[in-house]
Design an enzyme around this catalytic site. Structure first.
Site, PDB file in Angstrom:
ATOM      1  N   GLU A 180       5.476 -10.686  16.841  1.00  0.00           N
ATOM      2  CA  GLU A 180       7.100 -11.024  16.817  1.00  0.00           C
ATOM      3  C   GLU A 180       7.261 -11.355  15.364  1.00  0.00           C
ATOM      4  O   GLU A 180       6.494 -10.636  14.536  1.00  0.00           O
ATOM      5  CB  GLU A 180       7.335 -12.349  17.802  1.00  0.00           C
ATOM      6  CG  GLU A 180       6.757 -13.604  17.390  1.00  0.00           C
ATOM      7  CD  GLU A 180       7.234 -14.354  16.405  1.00  0.00           C
ATOM      8  OE1 GLU A 180       8.266 -15.052  16.570  1.00  0.00           O
ATOM      9  OE2 GLU A 180       6.855 -14.219  15.369  1.00  0.00           O
ATOM     10  N   MET A 181       8.449 -11.795  14.901  1.00  0.00           N
ATOM     11  CA  MET A 181       8.831 -11.713  13.802  1.00  0.00           C
ATOM     12  C   MET A 181       9.419 -12.918  13.088  1.00  0.00           C
ATOM     13  O   MET A 181       9.807 -13.020  11.902  1.00  0.00           O
ATOM     14  CB  MET A 181       9.901 -10.555  13.314  1.00  0.00           C
ATOM     15  CG  MET A 181       9.426  -9.116  13.822  1.00  0.00           C
ATOM     16  SD  MET A 181      10.439  -8.054  13.502  1.00  0.00           S
ATOM     17  CE  MET A 181      10.436  -7.725  11.869  1.00  0.00           C
ATOM     18  N   SER A 204       8.160  -8.482  26.080  1.00  0.00           N
ATOM     19  CA  SER A 204       9.165  -7.463  26.335  1.00  0.00           C
ATOM     20  C   SER A 204       8.656  -5.958  26.211  1.00  0.00           C
ATOM     21  O   SER A 204       9.127  -5.002  26.853  1.00  0.00           O
ATOM     22  CB  SER A 204      10.335  -7.680  25.517  1.00  0.00           C
ATOM     23  OG  SER A 204      10.027  -7.420  24.093  1.00  0.00           O
ATOM     24  N   ASP A 205       7.635  -6.007  25.475  1.00  0.00           N
ATOM     25  CA  ASP A 205       6.874  -4.504  25.568  1.00  0.00           C
ATOM     26  C   ASP A 205       5.632  -4.656  25.314  1.00  0.00           C
ATOM     27  O   ASP A 205       4.970  -5.879  24.851  1.00  0.00           O
ATOM     28  CB  ASP A 205       7.560  -3.728  24.370  1.00  0.00           C
ATOM     29  CG  ASP A 205       8.117  -4.358  23.112  1.00  0.00           C
ATOM     30  OD1 ASP A 205       8.953  -5.342  23.308  1.00  0.00           O
ATOM     31  OD2 ASP A 205       7.265  -4.266  21.952  1.00  0.00           O
TER      32      ASP A 205
END
Ligand code: HPA
Length: 241
Positions: A180-181, A204-205
């Site tokens: 994530e970020m 989500s992916d």
């Protein structure tokens, strides 16, 4: 009160703030889940709302994407608006083979290629970790509700479009669950300011299987998760009284 990025009155934010990346997701969560939700920030359309969850004051605010954007909002919320519990509610891309779309990752720790925590920590490597006081009730409640959760290390990437061909293999080799970020920046600033932080992320992916959720599935996933998190946090408050 005005900070460079938040225009609101003193006391406009609750001590507990949910932080999705997308400001429209913040609006969606606030208007559907909170009683009496009022918009308390609109600078740069980075919407923030305050309302009540079962009588408890709660705010929800977008952070934008990436550690720099998230850090700006989180720092101003803590320094100027008395926020004490920062819960990132986001999505992640799975690296680990055991994760499936729709599973939930609770970031116990957050590794990163960002320099922000070294900047904070005199060039040394900070173990950027979640607050136990948030992680414990949230992970326990999610497990009890039968939500498929994974608690472990995530990687907070500086680049969404990373050119390094072997990055995913490196991450997998160190047992990173997902990418994530924001979490590493949020955990570092929580340590610096002595506040509590947690990142809870819907898968989500899947980065190694080329699978992805639709945007409706993402929205549904984050609504359900937001309600479970708030239940867990305030149920704990009720039991402690
Ligand atoms: N990379 C970074 N952040 C993400 C991803 C990703 O693949 N998926 C969801 N958030």
């Amino acid at each position: 009160m005005s900070t460079p990025h938040i225009e609101s009155r003193p006391g406009a934010f609750a001590p507990t703030v949910l932080l999705p990346g997308d400001p429209l997701r913040a609006e969606h969560i606030a208007t559907r889940l909170l009683e009496g939700a009022e918009r308390v920030n609109a600078v740069r359309n980075m919407f923030g709302f305050t309302g009540r969850w079962r009588g408890h004051p709660v705010s929800v605010m977008g952070t934008g994407m990436g550690i720099p954007s998230c850090s700006i909002y989180a720092t101003e919320l803590v320094r100027h608006f008395g926020v004490r519990r920062l819960i990132r509610l986001g999505t992640c891309g799975a690296v680990h083979g055991d994760l499936d779309l729709g599973d939930v990752v609770v970031a116990l720790g957050a590794s990163t290629d960002s320099g922000v925590n070294r900047t904070r920590f005199a060039g040394m490597d900070l173990a950027a970790t979640a607050s136990w006081s948030l992680l414990h009730p949230v992970a326990t409640a999610l497990m009890r509700s039968g939500t498929p959760i994974h608690v472990g290390n995530v990687f907070s990437a500086d680049l969404f479009y990373d050119p390094r061909p072997n990055l995913l293999e490196h991450l997998a080799s160190m047992n990173i669950l997902a990418v994530e970020m924001e979490a590493a920046g949020l955990y570092g600033l929580a340590a610096e300011h002595r506040v509590e932080a947690l990142a809870v992320l819907v898968v989500s992916d899947h980065l190694r299987r080329n699978e992805r959720m639709s945007s409706e599935e993402r929205q549904r996933g984050s609504d359900t998760l937001a309600a479970s998190i708030l239940d867990a946090l305030f149920d704990q408050a009720r039991r402690a009284r």
